[in-house]
Enzyme design. Structure first.
Site, mmCIF file in Angstrom:
data_model
loop_
_atom_site.group_PDB
_atom_site.id
_atom_site.type_symbol
_atom_site.label_atom_id
_atom_site.label_comp_id
_atom_site.label_asym_id
_atom_site.label_seq_id
_atom_site.Cartn_x
_atom_site.Cartn_y
_atom_site.Cartn_z
ATOM 1 N N GLY A 1 -12.893 8.553 12.130
ATOM 2 C CA GLY A 1 -14.007 8.647 11.199
ATOM 3 C C GLY A 1 -13.676 9.531 10.014
ATOM 4 O O GLY A 1 -12.505 9.691 9.639
ATOM 5 N N SER A 2 -14.701 10.137 9.439
ATOM 6 C CA SER A 2 -14.529 10.891 8.200
ATOM 7 C C SER A 2 -13.951 12.277 8.446
ATOM 8 O O SER A 2 -14.060 12.841 9.534
ATOM 9 C CB SER A 2 -15.883 11.032 7.493
ATOM 10 N N ALA A 3 -13.354 12.842 7.401
ATOM 11 C CA ALA A 3 -12.809 14.195 7.485
ATOM 12 C C ALA A 3 -13.910 15.215 7.709
ATOM 13 O O ALA A 3 -13.720 16.210 8.415
ATOM 14 C CB ALA A 3 -12.033 14.525 6.214
ATOM 15 N N HIS A 4 -15.074 14.977 7.142
ATOM 16 C CA HIS A 4 -16.196 15.903 7.303
ATOM 17 C C HIS A 4 -16.595 16.015 8.772
ATOM 18 O O HIS A 4 -16.749 17.118 9.310
ATOM 19 C CB HIS A 4 -17.380 15.424 6.464
ATOM 20 N N GLY B 1 -14.774 15.012 11.400
ATOM 21 C CA GLY B 1 -13.634 15.496 12.167
ATOM 22 C C GLY B 1 -13.510 17.003 12.120
ATOM 23 O O GLY B 1 -13.218 17.657 13.138
ATOM 24 N N GLU C 1 -8.518 11.142 13.836
ATOM 25 C CA GLU C 1 -7.974 10.322 12.748
ATOM 26 C C GLU C 1 -9.058 10.234 11.701
ATOM 27 O O GLU C 1 -10.132 9.688 11.953
ATOM 28 C CB GLU C 1 -7.565 8.935 13.267
ATOM 29 N N CYS D 1 -9.283 3.124 6.198
ATOM 30 C CA CYS D 1 -8.831 4.490 5.929
ATOM 31 C C CYS D 1 -7.466 4.498 5.251
ATOM 32 O O CYS D 1 -7.078 5.511 4.667
ATOM 33 C CB CYS D 1 -8.813 5.316 7.200
#
Length: 466
Positions: free
Chosen positions: A205-208, A210, A228, A262
């Site tokens: 998913g998103s960096a936020h 994660g 990831e 991604c």
């Protein structure tokens, strides 16, 4: 607080296609824990047989499966068929990876056996994304089950129907009750699951999100966490000899899946004399068909996942313009109440836009004066998932490979479309050094080293008083 009911809608029509309850994390974790020992102690051959039965169920219901993904995500039917094929193909790839990366090894010396075997972690949570709602969580679930783990799976709240369909295929395959448990909901349910009595979590998913999970796991280093988290991926074009082929590679890299991969290229970095390539990319982008999944002729790309996602992309597009970008092809929303967006291209040369992942059909062009500047521009991101070079020779690519910061580095191929038979993951804000795909076996089990002899022998021979 969790809502009592979740409704999933077709992004192209707004029609409700699935309704179901939200939450139930504690009960799902309890069911998984109760099933964990029995599943882990089953012989590997039996677990593999059930996983192969799942593959057969996927292939038998492939058309209905692809249609469900298309309805819930809006992706063209041709693309969702390839996703279903990837779900099935993951099985044999995972069997091979399990043998090669998490199998058993033994040697003997002086009557002592040295053994390496692997154990499952126990109860693993899987948090799935909406862009590949079957293939990406399946890439965690198959190797985790094969290793002997039990699963609590929370799909994206945007794609619960696909998860329900896939869970039904596992039931058809004969997976015992409690081994795969499904819970639905949004971020609050995900946080509850991450904080539950689990042994690890596998996330795409998103960096936020994660980063939030990493903070939540900070006090429990004994729990495995595989992340990831996407990227702000560069594609460098240099010393081109075939402009049309290069333009096709750029367009596929940037706009496949409506920019919701991604590994999509977000930034095209070009050197002097690149006008012909830019014009070819603009012309090809103008020809792309954007439409609903069952349209004929089939569209190249469908909508983004939701109106909320489209709203966010429009805000991101406005920020790029405010930062000084020169619009080359605008981001056009065909209908204000639906998330169908045109491919958009903006020249950001000389400006410093936010280093964010705009998860949609937006491509930034950055012009640089020389090769060293191209490398610097490619690496000017906190992310590090994918990077690509088109053009140049082998020596140029070797230099690009050595100096680029990414977990996937391609040459004369699109940045997206990674193989499940290779590791998949990135560095920086793109991951935590636990690549998935072929290397998923690494985080689905832990190694146990053993020294063994049939009988006690020997004794202390030095350092004793007579």
């Amino acid at each position: 607080m969790s809502i009592a009911e979740l409704v999933s809608t077709d992004p192209c029509t707004g029609e409700a296609i699935w309704t179901g309850p939200v939450g139930g994390v504690a009960a799902a974790v309890a069911r998984a824990r109760a099933a964990a020992s029995g599943w882990a102690r089953r012989p590997l051959a039996e677990r593999i047989a059930i996983v192969r039965a799942f593959k057969a169920a996927v292939e038998a219901d492939a058309d209905a499966f692809a249609q469900m993904i298309a309805r819930e995500t809006g992706k063209p039917l041709w693309e969702t068929r390839t996703e279903v094929a990837s779900v099935a193909a993951k099985v044999e790839i995972s069997i091979t990876a399990q043998t090669e990366r998490a199998g058993e090894k033994a040697a003997e010396a002086a009557g002592v056996r040295q053994m390496l075997r692997h154990k499952p972690h126990g109860v693993l949570a899987v948090l799935g994304p909406y862009n590949f709602p079957a293939h990406l969580p399946n890439g965690h679930i198959v190797p985790a089950l094969m290793a002997g783990n039990v699963i609590v799976f929370k799909p994206s709240e945007q794609t619960p129907a696909v998860a329900d369909f896939m869970a039904g295929l596992w039931t058809k395959a004969g997976l015992p009750e409690g081994v795969l448990n499904l819970v639905h909901g949004g971020g609050d349910v995900g946080r509850e699951l991450a904080g539950a009595a689990i042994d690890g979590l596998l996330f795409t998913g998103s960096a936020h999100v994660g980063a939030a999970l990493a903070r939540q796991f900070a006090d429990t280093p004994h729990r495995i966490l595989a992340l990831e988290m996407g990227g702000n991926n560069p594609l460098v074009a240099w010393d081109l000899t075939d402009i049309e082929a290069a333009a096709a590679t750029v367009v596929q890299s940037a706009f496949l899946s409506a920019g919701q991969r991604c590994t999509n290229a977000r930034r095209l970095i070009v050197g002097p004399g690149s006008d012909a390539l830019v014009e070819a990319v603009l012309a090809l982008a103008d020809r792309l068909i954007v439409g609903a999944p069952f349209d004929e002729p089939q569209p190249f790309m469908g909508p983004v996942i939701s109106n909320a996602a489209a709203d966010g992309l429009e805000r991101g597009w406005a920020q790029l313009q405010a930062a000084g970008g020169r619009v080359m092809r605008p981001l056009v929303r065909a209908r204000a109440d639906r998330p169908l967006l045109s491919p958009a291209i903006i020249d950001m040369t000389g400006h410093a836009p936010p280093d964010d992942e705009l998860f949609g059909p937006v491509l930034q062009i950055v012009r640089v004066p020389d090769w060293d500047a191209a490398i610097a521009a490619a690496n000017a991101t906190r992310f590090g998932l994918a990077a690509g070079l088109i053009g140049g020779d082998a020596a140029r690519f070797d230099d690009f490979w050595a100096r680029s910061r990414a977990g996937i580095v391609n040459w004369n191929r699109p940045t997206n479309g990674a193989s499940s038979a290779a590791p998949f993951g990135g560095i920086g804000a793109s991951g935590n050094h636990r690549p998935s795909a072929y290397y998923a076996a690494d985080y689905c089990a832990f190694p146990v080293a053993t020294l063994a002899a049939d009988a006690l022998g020997g004794g202390i021979s030095t350092g004793l008083r007579p």
